[in-house]
Enzyme design. Structure first.
Site, short mmCIF file in Angstrom:
data_model
loop_
_atom_site.label_atom_id
_atom_site.label_comp_id
_atom_site.label_asym_id
_atom_site.label_seq_id
_atom_site.Cartn_x
_atom_site.Cartn_y
_atom_site.Cartn_z
N CYS A 137 -60.15 -22.82 -5.11
CA CYS A 137 -59.22 -22.49 -6.16
C CYS A 137 -59.69 -22.57 -7.57
CB CYS A 137 -58.09 -23.73 -6.02
SG CYS A 137 -57.05 -23.98 -7.40
N GLU A 138 -59.54 -21.62 -8.14
CA GLU A 138 -60.02 -21.41 -9.74
C GLU A 138 -59.51 -22.64 -10.61
OE1 GLU A 138 -57.62 -17.82 -12.28
OE2 GLU A 138 -59.36 -17.51 -10.78
N HIS A 139 -58.41 -23.07 -10.26
CA HIS A 139 -57.93 -24.18 -11.29
C HIS A 139 -58.57 -25.58 -11.20
CE1 HIS A 139 -54.02 -21.43 -10.89
NE2 HIS A 139 -54.79 -20.84 -11.82
N HIS A 140 -58.87 -26.01 -9.92
CA HIS A 140 -59.41 -27.00 -9.72
C HIS A 140 -60.76 -27.30 -9.05
CE1 HIS A 140 -54.90 -27.73 -9.91
NE2 HIS A 140 -55.39 -28.95 -10.56
N GLN A 196 -54.61 -17.35 -4.63
CA GLN A 196 -54.14 -16.87 -3.22
C GLN A 196 -53.63 -15.39 -3.60
OE1 GLN A 196 -52.51 -19.46 -0.27
NE2 GLN A 196 -51.46 -17.67 0.74
N HIS A 216 -53.81 -25.52 0.53
CA HIS A 216 -54.62 -25.63 -0.49
C HIS A 216 -54.84 -27.30 -0.60
CE1 HIS A 216 -53.94 -21.61 -2.53
NE2 HIS A 216 -53.27 -21.75 -1.47
N CYS A 249 -55.86 -28.73 -3.18
CA CYS A 249 -55.26 -29.28 -4.54
C CYS A 249 -53.99 -29.63 -4.52
CB CYS A 249 -55.38 -28.18 -5.47
SG CYS A 249 -54.35 -26.50 -5.23
#
Length: 228
Positions: free
Chosen positions: A115-118, A156, A184, A186
């Site tokens: 995941c690019e956010h976390h 995703q 996920h 996250c």
């Protein structure tokens, strides 16, 4: 014995850290120098991780962590190796002329992405179907295309769309369908902390998007194995 091991590891860590610091200092001192050209990615990542460890309350010189920055750097570069790979290289010459317009389906492709956010993993299964228009692609190449885009920092929704678009570009088929089902971390390890939650995304083009009959056949083939 423990004292000797700790001292030795500490010396190795200091030497490695000094080497990283020297390279980083060289890049910082010259504004005309491209950092990426001076500091190899593995060394730069390891140096960054070595700086992070004290911030979370750890001692980067203790036995279990001395080589962790280098190990993490190697792992992260593998997790994101898709940035250095291309669809053209993966496909190579594996496009074949075949007179068929029947649905091709490859299901249950293992997906491991981040995941690019976390920057924590999400994993699951991808199902790829397409209707040929005079050309087919070697089956393993579908898996490789999925792997190229999965081994990047992702969301995703975009991953699903990129795989469909790549197959569309390579084959110009009558239709493409990509379905991705993932869990996920996250959402499991942090935040709402809910296990067992699966996110499903899909991307469809051509007949598999516009024809109810073709789309239903795709979903039926996916459901056959699930049903027994």
């Amino acid at each position: 014995m423990a004292t000797t091991s700790s001292s030795t590891n500490g010396a190795l860590a200091n030497g490695s850290r000094a080497s990283c610091d020297s390279l980083l200092a060289k890049a910082d001192s010259d504004p005309l120098v491209d950092d990426a050209a001076v500091v190899p990615p593995q060394i730069g990542i390891a140096a960054a991780i070595r700086g992070i460890l004290p911030q979370i309350g750890e001692d980067p010189t203790r036995d279990g962590l001395v080589k962790t920055p280098e190990r993490y750097a190697q792992a992260l570069l593998f997790f994101t190796k898709g940035y250095s790979e291309s669809v053209e290289e993966a496909v190579n010459d594996a496009v074949f002329s075949v007179d068929t317009h029947e649905l091709v389906l490859v299901r249950d492709i293992d997906i491991f992405s981040m995941c690019e956010h976390h920057m924590v993993p999400f994993t699951g299964k991808m199902h790829i179907g397409y209707i040929p228009n005079g050309q087919v692609l070697g089956l393993s190449k579908l898996v490789r295309i999925a792997e190229i885009y999965a081994r990047r920092l992702q969301v995703q929704e975009r991953l699903t769309r990129q795989v469909a678009a790549a197959i569309e570009e390579v084959l110009s088929p009558l239709g493409v369908a990509v379905v991705l089902e993932c869990t996920h971390m996250c959402m499991v390890m942090r935040g709402v902390q809910k296990t067992g939650t699966v996110t499903r995304t899909q991307s469809m083009t051509g007949l598999l998007k516009n024809s109810l009959e073709e789309r239903q056949q795709f979903y039926t083939l996916l459901g056959l194995r699930q049903g027994g």
